[in-house]
Design a protein around this motif. Structure first.
Motif, mmCIF file in Angstrom:
data_model
loop_
_atom_site.group_PDB
_atom_site.id
_atom_site.type_symbol
_atom_site.label_atom_id
_atom_site.label_comp_id
_atom_site.label_asym_id
_atom_site.label_seq_id
_atom_site.Cartn_x
_atom_site.Cartn_y
_atom_site.Cartn_z
ATOM 1 N N GLY A 68 0.798 -1.216 0.000
ATOM 2 C CA GLY A 68 0.000 0.000 0.000
ATOM 3 C C GLY A 68 0.832 1.268 0.000
ATOM 4 N N ASP A 69 2.161 1.143 -0.013
ATOM 5 C CA ASP A 69 3.054 2.300 -0.004
ATOM 6 C C ASP A 69 3.012 3.026 -1.350
ATOM 7 O OD1 ASP A 69 3.853 1.602 2.539
ATOM 8 O OD2 ASP A 69 5.681 0.575 1.858
ATOM 9 N N ASP A 70 3.110 4.371 -1.292
ATOM 10 C CA ASP A 70 3.207 5.164 -2.507
ATOM 11 C C ASP A 70 4.586 4.979 -3.115
ATOM 12 O OD1 ASP A 70 0.654 6.159 -2.235
ATOM 13 O OD2 ASP A 70 1.299 7.999 -1.222
ATOM 14 N N MET A 71 4.661 5.055 -4.450
ATOM 15 C CA MET A 71 5.932 4.933 -5.141
ATOM 16 C C MET A 71 5.837 5.658 -6.473
ATOM 17 S SD MET A 71 5.511 0.888 -6.115
ATOM 18 C CE MET A 71 6.956 0.696 -7.071
ATOM 19 N N MET A 72 6.979 5.979 -7.051
ATOM 20 C CA MET A 72 7.010 6.605 -8.374
ATOM 21 C C MET A 72 7.285 5.524 -9.421
ATOM 22 S SD MET A 72 6.200 9.734 -8.458
ATOM 23 C CE MET A 72 6.713 10.237 -10.089
ATOM 24 N N LEU A 73 6.448 5.472 -10.427
ATOM 25 C CA LEU A 73 6.652 4.554 -11.538
ATOM 26 C C LEU A 73 7.403 5.298 -12.629
ATOM 27 C CD1 LEU A 73 3.080 3.007 -11.629
ATOM 28 C CD2 LEU A 73 5.135 2.025 -10.610
ATOM 29 N N GLU A 74 8.465 4.697 -13.142
ATOM 30 C CA GLU A 74 9.301 5.330 -14.152
ATOM 31 C C GLU A 74 8.572 5.425 -15.483
ATOM 32 O OE1 GLU A 74 12.966 3.214 -14.459
ATOM 33 O OE2 GLU A 74 13.417 3.405 -12.317
ATOM 34 N N GLN A 75 9.035 6.351 -16.323
ATOM 35 C CA GLN A 75 8.458 6.434 -17.659
ATOM 36 C C GLN A 75 8.832 5.168 -18.418
ATOM 37 O OE1 GLN A 75 10.167 10.073 -19.190
ATOM 38 N NE2 GLN A 75 11.476 8.915 -20.569
ATOM 39 N N ARG A 76 7.981 4.811 -19.360
ATOM 40 C CA ARG A 76 8.213 3.576 -20.104
ATOM 41 C C ARG A 76 7.477 3.634 -21.427
ATOM 42 N NH1 ARG A 76 3.810 -0.457 -18.230
ATOM 43 N NH2 ARG A 76 2.315 0.967 -17.318
ATOM 44 N N LYS A 77 7.773 2.671 -22.266
ATOM 45 C CA LYS A 77 7.080 2.529 -23.539
ATOM 46 C C LYS A 77 6.157 1.321 -23.437
ATOM 47 C CE LYS A 77 10.805 4.441 -26.304
ATOM 48 N NZ LYS A 77 11.795 4.182 -27.347
ATOM 49 N N VAL A 78 4.988 1.429 -24.035
ATOM 50 C CA VAL A 78 4.039 0.321 -24.062
ATOM 51 C C VAL A 78 3.551 0.127 -25.493
ATOM 52 C CG1 VAL A 78 3.277 0.612 -21.675
ATOM 53 C CG2 VAL A 78 2.073 1.810 -23.494
ATOM 54 N N VAL A 79 3.090 -1.054 -25.795
ATOM 55 C CA VAL A 79 2.524 -1.350 -27.105
ATOM 56 C C VAL A 79 1.012 -1.376 -26.961
ATOM 57 C CG1 VAL A 79 2.377 -3.036 -28.979
ATOM 58 C CG2 VAL A 79 4.545 -2.697 -27.785
ATOM 59 N N THR A 80 0.336 -0.641 -27.832
ATOM 60 C CA THR A 80 -1.119 -0.656 -27.853
ATOM 61 C C THR A 80 -1.577 -1.237 -29.182
ATOM 62 O OG1 THR A 80 -1.248 1.578 -28.759
ATOM 63 C CG2 THR A 80 -1.279 1.377 -26.364
ATOM 64 N N PHE A 81 -2.820 -1.682 -29.213
ATOM 65 C CA PHE A 81 -3.384 -2.236 -30.441
ATOM 66 C C PHE A 81 -4.727 -1.575 -30.701
ATOM 67 C CE2 PHE A 81 -6.174 -5.265 -32.632
ATOM 68 C CZ PHE A 81 -5.439 -5.462 -33.798
ATOM 69 N N LYS A 82 -4.903 -1.120 -31.925
ATOM 70 C CA LYS A 82 -6.182 -0.556 -32.336
ATOM 71 C C LYS A 82 -6.672 -1.384 -33.503
ATOM 72 C CE LYS A 82 -8.649 3.406 -33.678
ATOM 73 N NZ LYS A 82 -8.945 4.664 -34.031
ATOM 74 N N CYS A 83 -7.814 -2.030 -33.327
ATOM 75 C CA CYS A 83 -8.302 -2.904 -34.396
ATOM 76 C C CYS A 83 -8.899 -2.079 -35.531
ATOM 77 C CB CYS A 83 -9.295 -3.925 -33.860
ATOM 78 S SG CYS A 83 -10.886 -3.279 -33.372
ATOM 79 N N SER A 84 -8.883 -2.658 -36.723
ATOM 80 C CA SER A 84 -9.440 -1.993 -37.896
ATOM 81 C C SER A 84 -10.960 -2.074 -37.847
ATOM 82 C CB SER A 84 -8.935 -2.668 -39.174
ATOM 83 O OG SER A 84 -9.555 -3.934 -39.333
#
Length: 95
Positions: A68-84
């Motif tokens: 339950g402790d607060d923390m900082m999440l680092e910046q990152r890259k993610v892959v998203t998908f958008k269907c046609s």
């Protein structure tokens, strides 16, 4: 039940008539090309299927679910998908 890489190889073998080895090589090569392209930050567009996009997520405040402790999440890259729209219509039985 999810479609696995093995299922895809089986279906390629069945539909095209390639040997199991050749079907496996074809699927592996296709996946490697997609991974390499996404790895360089480029989008992958498959007409009639959808688009895989690389998005930047900035650093943000988060919470450790175990403590339950607060923390900082680092910046990152993610892959998203958008269907046609073609795939969306097929999913919704409009095709």
């Amino acid at each position: 039940m999810a479609l696995t890489k093995t299922n895809i190889v089986d279906q390629v073998q069945e539909r095209i008539g390639y040997s199991r080895k050749r079907s496996s090589d074809l699927v592996e090569t296709l996946i490697e090309i997609i991974k390499d392209t996404i790895g360089t930050g480029e989008d992958v567009l498959v007409s009639g299927f959808g688009k895989f996009c690389v998005k930047e997520k900035g650093s943000r405040k988060g919470r450790n679910p175990a403590t339950g402790d607060d923390m900082m999440l680092e910046q990152r890259k993610v892959v998203t998908f958008k269907c046609s729209s073609v795939l969306r219509d097929k999913i919704n039985d409009k095709a």
